[in-house]
Write a protein that holds these residues in place. Structure first.
Motif, PDB file in Angstrom:
ATOM      1  N   LEU A 186      36.612  52.007  40.496  1.00  0.00           N
ATOM      2  CA  LEU A 186      36.403  51.647  38.921  1.00  0.00           C
ATOM      3  C   LEU A 186      34.925  51.804  38.845  1.00  0.00           C
ATOM      4  N   ASN A 187      34.230  52.988  39.234  1.00  0.00           N
ATOM      5  CA  ASN A 187      32.896  53.537  38.989  1.00  0.00           C
ATOM      6  C   ASN A 187      31.985  52.439  39.527  1.00  0.00           C
ATOM      7  N   PRO A 196      42.573  43.270  30.648  1.00  0.00           N
ATOM      8  CA  PRO A 196      41.783  43.851  31.588  1.00  0.00           C
ATOM      9  C   PRO A 196      42.382  43.804  32.825  1.00  0.00           C
ATOM     10  N   ASP A 197      41.670  44.686  33.854  1.00  0.00           N
ATOM     11  CA  ASP A 197      42.298  44.970  35.127  1.00  0.00           C
ATOM     12  C   ASP A 197      43.693  45.106  35.039  1.00  0.00           C
ATOM     13  N   PHE A 247      44.258  47.907  43.121  1.00  0.00           N
ATOM     14  CA  PHE A 247      44.684  49.104  43.191  1.00  0.00           C
ATOM     15  C   PHE A 247      43.579  49.997  43.787  1.00  0.00           C
ATOM     16  N   CYS A 248      42.335  49.724  43.612  1.00  0.00           N
ATOM     17  CA  CYS A 248      41.012  50.518  43.933  1.00  0.00           C
ATOM     18  C   CYS A 248      40.398  49.939  44.983  1.00  0.00           C
ATOM     19  N   LYS A 249      41.205  48.701  45.605  1.00  0.00           N
ATOM     20  CA  LYS A 249      40.464  48.075  46.800  1.00  0.00           C
ATOM     21  C   LYS A 249      38.874  47.356  46.521  1.00  0.00           C
TER      22      LYS A 249
END
Length: 224
Positions: free
Chosen positions: A75-76, A199-200, A218-220
């Protein structure tokens, strides 16, 4: 006289940033910088690579601008952390806006943005800081992209939308009019989002549905 630019990063995004800034702007790329723990080489694309931790001693903020050229992972988060760290050192940031993008005159765009060819940004839209828009996207009138987002290619964001901070939107996704995307969302490629999202959220499908796990998991990405 050319302005001097330091690119933060040594991966593919940094390589592309070097190409675009060199071709389409009056910036002269002087060097690359990466965190000391990740620096594996002394040069990249025939320019020096320096430790980010020492960068201000070699290239003072008063004389050099920077561009943080890192991707969308987690997420950047890595790009955002480095952007904030460079800001704390006192640097000013460059943005790249392709001359082949259509940007209406009253559009506002923040710092450290990367807006590639064939993007359309309609009237009264707004793009925050540290936002990457890959090629071929549509940002509809009066829509807002908040800070630290990554919009892939061929994404359609309709009018009066709001994209929350840190969000990733995959290739060929569509957002309907008046939809508000919560912060820290991951919208999978090809998803069609017709409702506001919390959110999230991890969303996928047509129509898009919430996955049973959040985007951060999901993005750890670990909460701090």
């Amino acid at each position: 006289m050319n302005k001097h630019l330091i690119i933060i990063g040594c991966g593919e995004t940094a390589c592309l940033a070097d190409e675009y800034f060199s071709a389409d702007t009056d910036y002269k790329i002087i060097a690359f910088a990466v965190s000391r723990a990740y620096r594996k080489e002394d040069s990249f694309r025939n320019r020096p690579v320096v430790d980010f931790e020492d960068m201000e001693n070699i290239y003072p903020p008063a004389d050099y601008d920077v561009f943080v050229a890192m991707g969308s992972g987690a997420l950047n988060s890595a790009r955002t952390q480095m952007y904030l760290a460079a800001k704390a050192k006192g640097y000013s940031f460059a943005s790249y806006i392709s001359p082949k993008a259509f940007i209406w005159p009253n559009v506002t765009i923040g710092e450290n943005c990367f807006i590639l060819e064939d993007n359309t940004l309609q009237p009264f839209t707004s793009v925050g800081n540290n936002v990457f828009m890959w090629s071929g996207n549509h940002l509809g009138h009066r829509s807002v992209i908040q800070n630290n987002c990554f919009i892939s290619s061929h994404v359609v964001i309709s009018g009066f939308c709001e994209i929350g901070e840190n969000t990733f939107i995959g290739v060929n996704a569509c957002i309907a009019d008046h939809v508000k995307i919560g912060r820290d969302n991951f919208i999978a490629m090809g998803s069609v989002v017709g409702k506001n999202t919390p959110p999230d959220s991890l969303l996928r499908g047509n129509p898009a549905r919430l996955a049973p796990i959040g985007a951060k998991r999901f993005c750890k990405l670990k909460d701090k």
